[in-house]
Write a protein that holds these residues in place. Structure first.
Motif: not given
Length: 272
Positions: A1-21
């Motif tokens: 129920m906690t998701e861990r993921a990354h995405f790449t921003t428009s300027d090329g940085e890798r941002i981590a995020y987490y979803i708790d539901d």
């Protein structure tokens, strides 16, 4: 129920995020974005998540240069607009047109500017120990950090952040261990930049319902700045934690969560 993921921003940085539901599976819960303080990361909300994730779909993002997010190169452009863009790009990725946004300290700087630049994206603000910019007095930290090192500086000045009479020594030790994981060069850049920012003159443009939780014994800047927030934000509720130094989000998580939930009950009718 906690998701861990990354995405790449428009300027090329890798941002981590987490979803708790942990909301009821048959409901469509409101979304709350959590933005952490400087020198921290999303783990600093470990004590907040249980209470909030029962009622909100929580999205915790590691600010660029913090936690599991990438550290930008020293010559890469960096400003508040870029920090806000990281949030809006994540919202777009997740299909979020609007969210409730909660920010602690520097995370609240980003949250305030998000509300100023994109009012249609912010349903409400909850700001914890977060003024409209970092006091220029914090520039003195950078000299001491350069001379002494980050952990020695924070250890010597820990009473600026924690009420040592009431704080668990383990919490203080964990805080020092976490802050030591930061990239010193980026941290200096991040802090230095924020000491040049002041949007107190723009507070009247924050259009959404806003909760400001602040330490009555503020030690990072001047406590009277919160008076400006009370006087200038049109729809604001103030909650003072008397006599406390800056790190109320760490020291008093259950109280912070309770106040945030009560604010949402009063203003939006949920959680019931």
């Amino acid at each position: 129920m906690t998701e861990r993921a990354h995405f790449t921003t428009s300027d090329g940085e890798r941002i981590a995020y987490y979803i708790d539901d942990f909301t009821d599976p048959w409901r469509k819960p409101p979304v709350m974005l959590l933005l952490h303080s400087a020198m921290g990361n999303s783990q600093r909300f470990y004590s907040w998540a249980p209470g909030l994730a029962r009622h909100f779909r929580l999205v915790r993002m590691d600010l660029r240069g913090h936690g599991a997010s990438s550290v930008p190169a020293a010559d890469k452009p960096f400003d508040m607009a870029r920090l806000v863009a990281d949030v809006t790009e994540l919202m777009t990725l997740l299909g979020l047109d609007v969210a409730h946004v909660t920010g602690n300290s520097a995370g609240g700087y980003v949250a305030q500017n998000l509300a100023l630049q994109y009012p249609e994206k912010v349903r409400s603000l909850a700001l914890v120990g977060s003024t409209p910019g970092l006091s220029p007095s914090a520039r003195g930290w950078l000299t001491r950090i350069a001379e002494e090192g980050l952990t020695p500086f924070l250890t010597k000045t820990i009473a600026m952040r924690f009420d040592l009479a009431t704080s668990d020594p383990g919490l203080v030790e964990w805080f020092l261990k976490q802050t030591a994981e930061n990239d010193a060069g980026f941290l200096a850049r991040f802090i230095g930049y924020n000491t040049t920012q002041d949007w107190s003159g723009e507070l009247h443009r924050i259009a959404c319902p806003t909760l400001v939780i602040f330490p009555g014994g503020e030690t990072v800047g001047e406590a009277n700045v919160y008076d400006l927030m009370r006087d200038r934000i049109p729809d604001v509720r103030m909650a003072e934690y008397e006599h406390m130094p800056h790190n109320i989000a760490d020291m008093m998580p259950d109280r912070c969560v309770a106040d945030i939930l009560q604010f949402h009950r009063d203003r939006f009718g949920y959680p019931a």
